[in-house]
Design a protein around this motif. Structure first.
Motif, short mmCIF file in Angstrom:
data_model
loop_
_atom_site.label_atom_id
_atom_site.label_comp_id
_atom_site.label_asym_id
_atom_site.label_seq_id
_atom_site.Cartn_x
_atom_site.Cartn_y
_atom_site.Cartn_z
N ALA A 49 0.63 -13.03 4.00
CA ALA A 49 1.19 -13.18 5.02
C ALA A 49 0.36 -13.64 6.26
O ALA A 49 -0.41 -13.01 6.72
CB ALA A 49 2.18 -11.99 5.58
N GLN A 99 -6.32 4.25 -1.56
CA GLN A 99 -7.74 4.49 -0.99
C GLN A 99 -8.34 5.66 -0.85
O GLN A 99 -9.67 5.47 -0.81
CB GLN A 99 -7.37 3.74 0.50
N GLY A 152 -3.84 7.72 11.11
CA GLY A 152 -3.75 6.92 10.07
C GLY A 152 -3.99 7.64 8.71
O GLY A 152 -5.16 7.53 8.04
N VAL A 153 -3.07 8.57 8.10
CA VAL A 153 -3.25 9.21 6.89
C VAL A 153 -2.16 8.66 5.98
O VAL A 153 -1.08 8.26 6.41
CB VAL A 153 -3.51 10.53 7.05
N ALA A 154 -2.53 9.10 4.72
CA ALA A 154 -1.53 9.00 3.51
C ALA A 154 -0.12 9.38 4.00
O ALA A 154 0.76 8.53 3.80
CB ALA A 154 -2.03 9.26 2.31
N ASP A 209 2.26 -9.30 -1.12
CA ASP A 209 0.95 -8.57 -0.90
C ASP A 209 -0.20 -9.51 -1.34
O ASP A 209 0.05 -10.31 -2.02
CB ASP A 209 0.53 -7.11 -1.87
N ARG A 210 -1.31 -9.40 -0.60
CA ARG A 210 -2.38 -10.40 -1.10
C ARG A 210 -3.24 -9.90 -2.16
O ARG A 210 -4.08 -10.71 -2.55
CB ARG A 210 -3.16 -10.46 0.26
N ASP A 254 -0.58 2.82 8.74
CA ASP A 254 -1.72 2.89 9.71
C ASP A 254 -1.56 1.67 10.90
O ASP A 254 -2.38 2.11 11.83
CB ASP A 254 -3.08 2.40 8.85
N GLY A 267 2.52 2.90 2.22
CA GLY A 267 3.74 2.55 3.20
C GLY A 267 4.70 1.85 2.52
O GLY A 267 5.84 2.19 2.55
N GLY A 324 0.89 -1.05 -0.17
CA GLY A 324 -0.13 0.09 0.06
C GLY A 324 0.47 1.24 0.09
O GLY A 324 1.96 1.24 -0.64
N MET A 367 -15.29 0.47 3.62
CA MET A 367 -14.62 0.64 2.23
C MET A 367 -13.25 1.09 2.53
O MET A 367 -12.59 1.91 2.94
CB MET A 367 -15.14 2.36 1.83
C1 LIG Z 1 -11.96 5.08 1.88
C2 LIG Z 1 -10.47 5.73 2.51
C3 LIG Z 1 -10.33 7.24 2.14
C4 LIG Z 1 -9.13 7.72 2.43
N1 LIG Z 1 -8.74 9.17 2.36
C5 LIG Z 1 -7.71 9.61 2.77
C6 LIG Z 1 -7.41 11.05 2.33
O1 LIG Z 1 -8.18 11.85 1.83
N2 LIG Z 1 -6.20 11.67 2.98
C7 LIG Z 1 -5.37 10.89 3.67
O2 LIG Z 1 -4.06 11.31 3.99
N3 LIG Z 1 -5.53 9.53 3.79
C8 LIG Z 1 -6.62 8.90 3.47
N4 LIG Z 1 -6.84 7.73 3.74
C9 LIG Z 1 -6.01 7.07 4.53
C10 LIG Z 1 -4.97 6.30 3.75
O3 LIG Z 1 -5.36 5.76 2.64
C11 LIG Z 1 -4.16 5.42 4.74
O4 LIG Z 1 -3.63 6.03 5.79
C12 LIG Z 1 -3.04 4.67 4.05
O5 LIG Z 1 -3.53 3.98 2.91
C13 LIG Z 1 -2.12 3.79 4.69
O6 LIG Z 1 -1.08 3.21 4.20
P1 LIG Z 1 -0.65 1.68 4.69
O7 LIG Z 1 0.60 1.20 3.77
O8 LIG Z 1 -0.41 1.53 6.05
O9 LIG Z 1 -1.67 0.55 4.36
P2 LIG Z 1 -2.56 0.44 3.07
O10 LIG Z 1 -2.33 1.46 2.11
O11 LIG Z 1 -3.79 -0.17 3.27
O12 LIG Z 1 -1.79 -0.92 2.35
C14 LIG Z 1 -1.88 -2.13 3.09
C15 LIG Z 1 -1.38 -3.09 2.23
O13 LIG Z 1 -1.35 -4.38 2.78
C16 LIG Z 1 -2.01 -5.39 2.14
N5 LIG Z 1 -2.20 -6.49 3.00
C17 LIG Z 1 -2.96 -6.53 4.23
N6 LIG Z 1 -2.82 -7.66 4.91
C18 LIG Z 1 -1.93 -8.45 4.27
C19 LIG Z 1 -1.14 -9.78 4.39
N7 LIG Z 1 -1.53 -10.35 5.66
N8 LIG Z 1 -0.29 -10.06 3.57
C20 LIG Z 1 0.14 -9.54 2.37
N9 LIG Z 1 -0.58 -8.21 2.15
C21 LIG Z 1 -1.44 -7.58 3.23
C22 LIG Z 1 -3.15 -5.01 1.52
O14 LIG Z 1 -3.67 -5.91 0.27
C23 LIG Z 1 -2.57 -3.58 1.02
O15 LIG Z 1 -2.05 -3.46 -0.26
C24 LIG Z 1 -8.24 6.82 3.51
C25 LIG Z 1 -8.27 5.62 3.76
C26 LIG Z 1 -9.59 5.15 3.03
C27 LIG Z 1 -9.88 3.66 3.46
#
Ligand SMILES: Cc1cc2nc3c(=O)[nH]c(=O)nc-3n(C[C@H](O)[C@H](O)[C@H](O)COP(=O)(O)OP(=O)(O)OC[C@H]3O[C@@H](n4cnc5c(N)ncnc54)[C@H](O)[C@@H]3O)c2cc1C
Length: 441
Positions: free
Chosen positions: A85, A48, A330-332, A40-41, A321, A21, A19, A135
């Motif tokens: 994983a 998002q 928990g933001v982008a 990744d799964r 997150d 991060g 994702g 979502m």
């Molecule tokens: C609907 C929505 C709107 C949003 N709007 C905003 C916004 O406007 N501004 C903002 O700053 N933030 C926003 N966010 C928050 C932002 O998208 C998240 O903070 C960000 O995506 C977190 O990144 P991450 O890498 O932690 O996780 P994610 O981006 O969620 O990525 C996680 C990844 O891990 C993979 N995964 C999960 N479990 C496993 C496993 N067991 N094995 C292998 N792979 C796995 C998933 O497939 C995914 O690809 C929003 C979130 C959502 C849901």
């Protein structure tokens, strides 16, 4: 069971989750003397923040996601594994991955970066999940699209208004950015895109309820921006109900209970309830916490040290997150900057460095889309709303999308929708009875 061992003498960095991060961590390691495996799964990196536009037919799933392999195609030290994983052995330094064919793959690591994000939380009411999808994933967005478009289609064929009403009522639980965005988009879909397409129903009569526990929408923004957002929602025709808990969801209605007056219970007949009222850690967070012997916080997040590694395990990093440090949201931006930081620390260590820089988050602010020509953006002391906010929101989101093709495609879809009011990404099918009829059970 298969095993992936490190065939090179270089340190092997395994990144779980591609994702926001995880992808940044991988990219930061492009020039480092390491071997990178991204697990990744899903096959795609998902943006998002635009999921709700995919759910309401404005953008295609391809516009908000990019194949992970494609994004990393020029990074010769990186390879990609599709699988979920599900176990970590901290002593042996391995993770187990369940593959699409249900076989298990064991992968050795020298460094592990966990970036698996969060999932929708129903706060102990897991039975709501079958009627009120959250979502977080592409599947969620497509399931929501199916429900919204399907509801208009069913209403069109019902003989009387009383029967049609619940199908034309859409309830959204949660008045944070995602709830506000999807509520506004359903009204825009109904009043602009679908207006002339039906013969029996008038889509503009679609009722959209935004059910929120707090005393103002967008509580993470300043009161002034919340008020601006509320005004725009009112103008759009979204009915906001504040100070309520959603206490029941069925296939046919949603129940709210007033927080101040618990005897005030209201049931709204609706065939479509959407849930944006909270997140919790994915199950893999618990697996990681147990393997590393650390305690998760209330939301299931994993506490990390100043360099984003886990206490007692300098070779394991948790970013995005799922990590918990200094109450960072928990933001982008937190996820992307955290991913880059973990990548930098590993690159430095792989080059023989011994010191570790602490993670310093630079807050560039937050933004939320309310309606066409209306968005709110808050950066430091600068607050933007209305048209200016909307332009700034658009620029920020285009900049964050992965890949030029997605950026161009999104700008073109937005422009076409602005010029013609149409939304073309509305394909739904009812071929597979297991998934297609689920909303109507
Ligand atoms: C609907 C929505 C709107 C949003 N709007 C905003 C916004 O406007 N501004 C903002 O700053 N933030 C926003 N966010 C928050 C932002 O998208 C998240 O903070 C960000 O995506 C977190 O990144 P991450 O890498 O932690 O996780 P994610 O981006 O969620 O990525 C996680 C990844 O891990 C993979 N995964 C999960 N479990 C496993 C496993 N067991 N094995 C292998 N792979 C796995 C998933 O497939 C995914 O690809 C929003 C979130 C959502 C849901």
């Amino acid at each position: 069971m298969s095993r992936q061992t490190n065939a090179t003498s270089k340190p092997h960095v395994v990144i779980v989750g591609a994702g926001l991060g995880g992808l940044q961590a991988a990219r930061r390691l492009k020039r480092a003397d390491v071997q990178v495996t991204v697990v990744d799964r899903g096959t795609s990196h998902l943006f998002q923040p635009l999921l709700y536009q995919c759910a309401t037919g404005l953008l295609s799933e391809g516009a908000i996601s990019s194949p992970i392999r494609h994004l990393l195609r020029r990074q010769r030290n990186a390879s990609v594994v599709l699988g979920e994983a599900d176990a970590v052995d901290a002593q042996a330094r391995t993770i187990s991955v369940c593959r699409p064919d249900e076989s298990t793959m064991t992968i050795d690591y020298d460094y592990l970066v966990v970036a698996v994000g969060m999932r929708t939380a129903y706060h102990g009411n897991d039975s709501f999940a079958q009627f009120a999808p959250g979502m977080k994933t592409l599947d969620d967005a497509l399931a929501i699209r199916r429900r919204i478009i399907g509801a208009f289609e069913v209403a069109e064929t019902l003989p009387d208004a009383a029967q049609r009403r619940p199908w034309l009522t859409f309830a959204v639980a949660g008045g944070g950015p995602t709830g506000v965005e999807i509520a506004g988009q359903i009204r825009e879909l109904a009043t602009l895109a679908l207006e002339d397409e039906f013969r029996t129903i008038d889509p503009t009569e679609a009722r959209v309820l935004l059910l929120h526990g707090g005393d103002r929408v967008l509580p993470s923004f300043s009161p002034k921006l919340s008020e601006r957002a509320q005004r725009t929602l009112d103008e759009l025709g979204v009915e906001t109900v504040l100070g309520v808990h959603v206490t029941d969801v069925t296939a046919e209605d949603v129940e709210t209970t007033s927080k101040a007056e618990p005897h005030e219970v209201v049931r709204y007949p609706t065939r479509t309830t959407l849930w944006t009222a909270g997140v919790e850690a994915v199950p893999f967070a618990g697996v990681v916490a147990r393997a590393l012997d650390v305690e998760q916080d209330r939301g299931g997040r994993i506490p990390v040290e100043a360099d984003l590694s886990v206490a007692g395990h300098p070779e394991v990093f948790v970013v995005g997150d799922m990590s918990s440090r200094d109450k960072l949201p928990g933001v982008a931006e937190v996820a992307m900057q955290g991913g880059r930081h973990a990548g930098a620390v590993i690159a430095h260590a792989a080059a023989g460095g011994t010191e570790r820089e602490p993670f310093k988050y630079r807050d560039f602010g937050s933004a939320a889309y309310i309606a066409r020509r209306h968005a709110v953006v808050e950066t430091g002391k600068l607050n933007l709303f209305g048209y200016l906010g909307w332009v700034a929101w658009g620029v920020i989101h285009i900049a964050f999308l992965a890949g030029m093709r997605n950026r161009l495609g999104t700008v073109m879809s937005w422009s076409a929708t602005l010029l013609t009011d149409s939304r073309r990404e509305r394909a739904i099918t009812f071929g597979d009875p297991e998934t297609a009829r689920q909303p109507y059970r």
